[in-house]
Design a protein around this motif. Structure first.
Motif, PDB file in Angstrom:
ATOM      1  N   TRP A   1      19.985 -33.918  12.561  1.00 56.70           N
ATOM      2  CA  TRP A   1      19.790 -32.340  12.759  1.00 56.70           C
ATOM      3  C   TRP A   1      18.335 -31.749  11.960  1.00 56.70           C
ATOM      4  O   TRP A   1      17.794 -32.459  11.136  1.00 56.70           O
ATOM      5  N   GLY A   2      17.911 -30.720  12.683  1.00 57.77           N
ATOM      6  CA  GLY A   2      16.585 -30.077  12.120  1.00 57.77           C
ATOM      7  C   GLY A   2      16.270 -29.002  12.932  1.00 57.77           C
ATOM      8  O   GLY A   2      16.741 -28.482  14.118  1.00 57.77           O
ATOM      9  N   GLY A   3      15.380 -28.160  12.516  1.00 54.58           N
ATOM     10  CA  GLY A   3      14.877 -26.982  13.186  1.00 54.58           C
ATOM     11  C   GLY A   3      13.298 -26.995  13.510  1.00 54.58           C
ATOM     12  O   GLY A   3      12.468 -27.412  12.758  1.00 54.58           O
ATOM     13  N   VAL A   4      12.896 -26.979  14.711  1.00 61.93           N
ATOM     14  CA  VAL A   4      11.746 -26.923  15.267  1.00 61.93           C
ATOM     15  C   VAL A   4      11.136 -25.570  15.553  1.00 61.93           C
ATOM     16  O   VAL A   4      11.526 -24.715  16.182  1.00 61.93           O
ATOM     17  N   PRO A   5       9.876 -25.214  14.711  1.00 63.36           N
ATOM     18  CA  PRO A   5       9.380 -23.827  14.855  1.00 63.36           C
ATOM     19  C   PRO A   5       8.505 -24.001  16.442  1.00 63.36           C
ATOM     20  O   PRO A   5       7.369 -24.526  16.379  1.00 63.36           O
TER      21      PRO A   5
ATOM     22  N   ALA B   1      11.402 -36.185   8.885  1.00 58.02           N
ATOM     23  CA  ALA B   1      11.616 -34.991   7.655  1.00 58.02           C
ATOM     24  C   ALA B   1      12.714 -35.619   6.769  1.00 58.02           C
ATOM     25  O   ALA B   1      13.598 -36.494   7.104  1.00 58.02           O
ATOM     26  N   ASP B   2      12.468 -35.304   5.264  1.00 62.63           N
ATOM     27  CA  ASP B   2      13.229 -35.668   4.695  1.00 62.63           C
ATOM     28  C   ASP B   2      14.783 -34.941   4.415  1.00 62.63           C
ATOM     29  O   ASP B   2      15.770 -35.653   3.869  1.00 62.63           O
TER      30      ASP B   2
ATOM     31  N   THR C   1      14.234 -26.956   8.347  1.00 62.16           N
ATOM     32  CA  THR C   1      13.053 -26.484   9.507  1.00 62.16           C
ATOM     33  C   THR C   1      11.877 -27.525   9.117  1.00 62.16           C
ATOM     34  O   THR C   1      11.382 -27.679   8.083  1.00 62.16           O
ATOM     35  N   MET C   2      11.490 -28.367  10.259  1.00 58.72           N
ATOM     36  CA  MET C   2      10.191 -29.254   9.948  1.00 58.72           C
ATOM     37  C   MET C   2       8.996 -28.273  10.263  1.00 58.72           C
ATOM     38  O   MET C   2       9.068 -27.210  10.747  1.00 58.72           O
TER      39      MET C   2
END
Length: 258
Positions: free
Chosen positions: A43-47, A197-198, A202-203
């Motif tokens: 999972w993660g957020g891409v701006p 990302a750790d 959001t990345m």
């Protein structure tokens, strides 16, 4: 603006192990193993509203300006603007690149090689024009979304499964099995932890359209690891070197300590 991808799959982990072991002496073994893991669909957020400097030619114009040249893009973007310290940009006697190198609000971006910072400034600053995006709107030649997907929002983040990571390690272990009251195990690990990302927040990628540019050593990565653990049985009590012939109460008190 925060949005979430529909039908987000659950991240999963694959583990891989291959070990070779050999007894090198009585009660002493050596093992060498490969231990790896692959984390997929994390999972993660891409701006999505990060400034774009790659696909619109801005980075080339920035590098030309930084090297002392004159970029046509800046002549077009700033034409007719009265830049403090430089004058009115006309593309000949006062070029857009020269104006950016002179203007106190922009020259540090160029001197420091901060192309993204300059793009963000031109996209949002109210300097000179008095309105956000005034630099982009000035000539009418550039769309308002020249730098960002939607200038109406400060940030647009899509939360999905954009990330992955890998772990590779060589582990060497020497184990002494129990003999003469002593056990010991020493392990050395050489490893590499790589990812985007750790955490699953959001990345902050350099290019949201090419996340692989940011794959690097993770914050919790440790190249070398050395651990040692062992036990020693105290030589007191029945059938031991010390106090084996003592009173029963004494033997019960001192036996089986380690």
């Amino acid at each position: 603006l925060q949005v979430f991808a529909v039908n987000r799959p659950t991240p999963y982990v694959q583990n891989f192990t291959l070990e070779l072991q050999r007894e090198i002496a009585t009660n002493l073994t050596l093992s060498v193993s490969y231990v790896g893991a692959k984390d997929t669909k994390l999972w993660g957020g891409v701006p999505l509203n990060a400034v774009d400097i790659f696909r619109n030619g801005f980075l080339d114009a920035f590098n030309t300006t930084r090297n002392g040249g004159n970029a046509q893009m800046f002549d077009q973007m700033l034409r007719g603007m009265n830049i403090p310290g430089a004058g009115v940009v006309n593309g000949t006697t006062v070029t857009g690149s020269a104006a950016l190198r002179t203007y106190t609000a922009t020259r540090a971006f160029i001197a420091n090689g901060n192309a993204g910072g300059l793009a963000d400034f031109l996209n949002r600053s109210t300097n000179i024009t008095g309105k956000g995006g005034g630099f982009v709107r000035n000539s009418g030649l550039f769309p308002e979304n020249f730098f960002v997907l939607n200038p109406q929002f400060t940030a647009v983040v899509v939360h999905g499964n954009p990330s992955n990571s890998t772990y590779h390690s060589m582990q060497a272990q020497v184990t002494k099995r129990l003999s003469k009251g002593l056990t010991n195990q020493t392990t050395y690990t050489w490893s590499r932890a790589l990812g985007l990302a750790d955490a699953d927040l959001t990345m902050t990628p350099r290019d949201p359209n090419n996340l692989s540019l940011d794959k690097s050593v993770l914050g919790f990565h440790r190249t070398h690891g050395l651990t040692n653990a062992g036990t020693f049985e105290m030589p007191f009590g029945p059938n031991r070197a010390l106090l084996s012939g003592g009173p029963g109460v004494v033997q019960r008190l001192v036996e089986r300590w380690s």
